[in-house]
Design an enzyme around this catalytic site. Structure first.
Site, mmCIF file in Angstrom:
data_model
loop_
_atom_site.group_PDB
_atom_site.id
_atom_site.type_symbol
_atom_site.label_atom_id
_atom_site.label_comp_id
_atom_site.label_asym_id
_atom_site.label_seq_id
_atom_site.Cartn_x
_atom_site.Cartn_y
_atom_site.Cartn_z
ATOM 1 N N THR A 64 -2.256 2.017 -7.840
ATOM 2 C CA THR A 64 -3.433 2.633 -8.466
ATOM 3 C C THR A 64 -3.033 3.596 -9.566
ATOM 4 O O THR A 64 -3.626 3.599 -10.660
ATOM 5 C CB THR A 64 -4.261 3.370 -7.387
ATOM 6 O OG1 THR A 64 -4.660 2.430 -6.384
ATOM 7 C CG2 THR A 64 -5.496 4.008 -8.003
ATOM 8 N N SER A 66 0.836 -1.187 0.000
ATOM 9 C CA SER A 66 0.000 0.000 0.000
ATOM 10 C C SER A 66 0.881 1.251 0.000
ATOM 11 O O SER A 66 1.807 1.373 0.795
ATOM 12 C CB SER A 66 -0.896 -0.009 1.236
ATOM 13 O OG SER A 66 -1.686 1.159 1.281
#
Length: 860
Positions: free
Chosen positions: A86, A81
């Site tokens: 993304t 993360s």
């Protein structure tokens, strides 16, 4: 493995590095000018090794492989993360959308819809975590669909394991999903009042947003701007304004569910304290408020074919409220994904022949407190790591066998046993499902069974002395060891939404709510109740469903050509100018990159097809290959044995490289190079080409200067001609000018003489005219005077006669009788005559004076 090269490129603002076929992408933690249209154009349809490492090259290679081989492609983007997964997904999608939309302009609208799915899914599925301001809290596999010409005609999105628990609680320094903050920041006061929100209520006062503080904003993101971007994305995808309003109504309803408070009653049950909020929620989702209150405060059970309602305690009612909120948000997210797929699906007259899948799924997680969600997320990473091992490690060694290359088996760290520990028979998922079926089961019982069954898995099962054995268990994952707290495992695995809640929502008069919770037929309800008598499981558990989805995903990926992008954080604080070497190496290890590098170094890190090798290095074959057929044509002629011999001849004559299997081997269709051999080969080719270029340059320069000399001679001759021509033309022009000047002077003199002659003739004629005029006038005057004198004499004589007669008559008067009329007539006649004579004389006088004046004027 040394991350020096990655560190150097990171500080040079070059975040991408290749290691074999794997692209390592370091999050730059800042915006870089390497994604503009000019950079993008360099990588479109360009050879992979022509340009510096870039994510565009991976995307372009996948697109070209799809067109050439007509094989589906997959781009797997992995990382922790905050590592930039993304953003990398959006970059790849933008590149493929542009490349796939170059064929026709009509595809622009459809491509825009596909790209608008990113901000929409980010709003509903992304949130701020401790490690990332825009962390995806769900897995996403986007399949871009192309026709036979390579034009993008649609897409399909599959999502995995939305973190619904975040809807009702967040960790310290984290936020709920972006859409809640966007809605509160972007709505006007009138819109908030219309939806039942108090405009004066602070964000931190909402129970489901209680983790919000000034330090937990979304970094540089503006919630207000993102709100309008989300609405615009829904509009572009094709969701109507009425449906958008219904979506926002559900979001507000979920937010207000957290504001429902319960009061304890005397009998330890509970009742809703603030029923005004309950009524507002009922209006928003259009359900019966009494039914909603009943579903929250009572638990419906079937006994002897008849329903009974058992009152809930306060903590049970709070859990039911939270379960209701999670179910409402989760179903809304699922409906939203289905609508997106409906809007971006290929048109009815289009047929998708190939696809490129882009996987953006949660990275490995290890927090201070790890629960059911982290177990599922790490299981997904183990599954994908297993896929990575099979693709990168196992497939390479199988390739060596097929090529007939002599090699020793290379041991690599396989995580198959860890995957089996979680998803296999008797694994964690199986125990979860079995434990729920056990009466009065608890998370503690689950923990004990896990410890009892997995004692033999010493490699993957952590020693219980490192944690609380009563409520924790540990697994040694490929990426690292993680301790899980089993509190809430059973509840989260079954997603506890009671049947009466589902029935209530399915009866909603809201089109959107009823679409999210479709009503079951009587036959299906009877079937569910019959199954419920035998089992507590009303539906597939969350873990089992997730396992099935992952198995389908890996099955889909296996039959495709896979490309790997491994995203890495430079440091834990995501600072743009800091590179933490230990952290980067740890991430590279958990992503399998270090293992891939190790195996490549032990075996043959570089390989080329024989045809490509001979085509590229044919310049080195001329000195050692004496056959009549060039090496580059052997493959096309089917003479494979000779092509292998030619490849071996080139390699064994490399300076400084020993002829051994450790350095290189020639397989059936490929050539394999040991560590550093390909670099030596490239340097040798570069030197050979440099020497050849120098020789060619010598010849070309000699030829060039010879031609230049000849051209200069010809030019000098031409120049001389031009100069001579110019000189003679100048002389001729000067002579022409001199002659023209002489002619002008001569003509001027002639013209002057002619003018003088004309003037003289003109003056002569003028004098003659004046003289003639004067003489004529003088002659006229003489004649006039003479005629006047003559007339006077004649008149005098006539008058004398008349005078003599009158004198006679006077002297001898005879008075006749004359009529008075005759006398008067005679008098009149005489008077008129005299008058005429006077006028005549006056005219003659005037004419004489005029002539005299004219004469005087001429004389002047």
């Amino acid at each position: 493995f040394d991350s020096k090269l990655i560190r150097i490129r990171f500080h040079a603002k070059k975040p991408y590095t290749y290691t074999g076929n794997i692209c390592v992408a370091v999050n730059p933690c800042q915006k870089l000018p390497i994604y503009d249209n000019t950079t993008k154009a360099k990588y479109i349809n360009a050879p992979f090794s022509q340009n510096p490492p870039h994510i565009y090259a991976i995307a372009d290679r996948a697109y070209r492989n799809m067109l050439k081989g007509k094989q589906n492609q997959s781009i797997l983007i992995g990382g922790e993360s905050g590592s930039g997964k993304t953003e990398s997904t959006k970059i790849v999608m933008n590149f493929l959308a542009e490349v796939g939309g170059q064929k026709v302009a009509q595809a622009a609208d459809h491509i825009d819809r596909v790209l608008q799915t990113n901000p929409l899914l980010e709003a509903f599925g992304n949130a701020k975590t401790q490690r990332n301001d825009n962390s995806s809290r769900f897995g996403k596999f986007v399949q871009l669909l192309f026709d036979s010409s390579g034009m993008i005609i649609g897409a399909k999105i599959n999502t995995y394991l939305l973190e619904k628990s975040r809807v009702v609680s967040q960790g310290t320094g984290e936020r709920n999903y972006h859409i809640f903050y966007q809605l509160l920041a972007g709505m006007s006061e009138e819109e908030k009042i219309e939806l039942g929100l108090n405009p004066s209520t602070n964000i931190s006062e909402y129970s489901y947003l209680n983790a919000y503080s000034p330090e937990t904003n979304a970094g540089e993101r503006s919630d207000k701007e993102d709100y309008f971007e989300t609405l615009n994305a829904m509009k572009k995808i094709g969701i109507t304004e009425d449906t958008q309003k219904n979506v926002l109504r559900i979001i507000v309803a979920v937010l207000l569910l957290g504001e429902i408070k319960f009061n304890k009653t005397v009998d330890e049950t509970c009742e809703i304290k603030n029923k005004d909020i309950l009524n507002t929620i009922s209006k928003l989702i259009e359900v019966d408020p009494v039914g909603l209150e009943k579903s929250l405060c009572f638990k419906k059970m079937i006994a002897i074919g008849a329903p009974i309602f058992l009152p809930r305690k306060e903590d049970q009612a709070i859990n039911a409220r939270d379960a209701f909120a999670k179910a409402l948000y989760g179903r809304l997210f699922t409906w939203l994904v289905s609508q997106i797929n409906l809007k971006i699906s290929p048109p009815g007259n289009s047929f998708a022949t190939n696809e490129i899948g882009i996987l953006d799924i949660f990275g490995f997680e290890n927090f201070q407190e790890n629960s059911f969600e982290q177990c599922c997320i790490n299981y997904a990473n183990e599954k994908l790591q297993q896929q990575f091992c099979q693709t990168v490690f196992t497939s390479v060694q199988e390739e060596y066998q097929e090529e007939g290359v002599n090699w020793e088996y290379i041991h690599f760290e396989d995580n198959k046993d860890c995957v089996e520990l979680i998803e296999g028979k008797g694994g964690v998922i199986t125990l979860l499902d079995e434990e729920y079926m056990t009466p009065n089961a608890s998370d503690k019982d689950l923990t004990e069974k896990l410890h009892a069954i997995f004692r033999l898995h010493k490699k993957r099962w952590m020693d219980a002395s490192k944690f609380d054995k009563s409520q924790e268990f540990g697994i040694n994952h490929f990426a690292g060891s993680v301790i899980y707290n089993t509190k809430g495992f059973l509840e989260k695995n079954l997603d506890p939404v009671t049947e009466d809640m589902l029935e209530l929502l399915s009866q909603s008069t809201s089109v959107l709510v009823s679409a999210c919770f479709p009503a079951k037929s009587e036959s299906s309800l009877a079937s569910s109740r019959a199954k419920n008598k035998k089992s507590k499981l009303l539906a597939e558990s969350v873990a089992s469903q997730f396992r099935r989805q992952l198995q389908e995903l890996t099955k889909t990926i296996t039959i495709t050509d896979i490309h790997y992008i491994r995203c890495v954080k430079p440091n834990s604080k995501l600072e743009s100018n800091k590179f933490d070497n230990e952290s980067v190496l740890s991430q590279l290890h958990s992503l399998g990159v270090l293992e891939a590098v190790r195996i490549s170094r032990q075996a043959y890190p570089n390989r080329m097809f024989q045809a490509a090798f001979l085509q590229k290095f044919q310049a080195l074959t001329h000195a050692h290959w004496k056959e009549s057929i060039p090496c580059s044509r052997l493959i096309s002629l089917g003479r494979f044995a000779e092509s292998r011999k030619c490849c071996h001849v080139v390699l064994k004559n490399l300076p400084g490289i020993e002829d051994s299997e450790r350095n290189f081997q020639v397989g059936n269709s490929r050539v394999y190079f040991g560590s550093g051999v390909l670099e030596v080969l490239e340097q040798t080719l570069a030197r050979h080409l440099q020497n050849s270029v120098i020789e060619v340059q010598k010849f070309l320069k000699m030829k060039y200067y010879s031609i230049q000399l000849q051209k200069q001679k010809e030019s000098s001759f031409i120049l001389q001609k031009v100069i001579k021509k110019f000189v003679y033309q100048t002389l001729l022009s000067q002579k022409k000018k001199s002659i023209a000047i002489c002619q002008n002077h001569f003509r001027k003199c002639i013209a002057k003489n002619e003018v003088h002659e004309i003037r003289r003739e003109y003056n002569t004629l003028k004098i003659q005219k004046n003289c003639k005029t004067y003489l004529s006038q003088k002659l006229y005057q003489k004649k006039k005077i003479s005629s006047t004198n003559l007339q006077s004499i004649i008149r005098m004589k006539l008058q004398m006669k008349e005078y003599a007669r009158m004198l006679y008559d006077f002297k001898n008067p005879v008075i006749p009788e004359i009529p008075i009329e005759i006398i008067e007539e005679k008098q009149i006649t005489e008077s008129e005559f005299e008058k005429q004579e006077k006028e005549k004389q006056e005219k003659e006088r005037i004419e004489q004076e005029r002539l005299e004046q004219a004469r005087l004027e001429k004389e002047r």
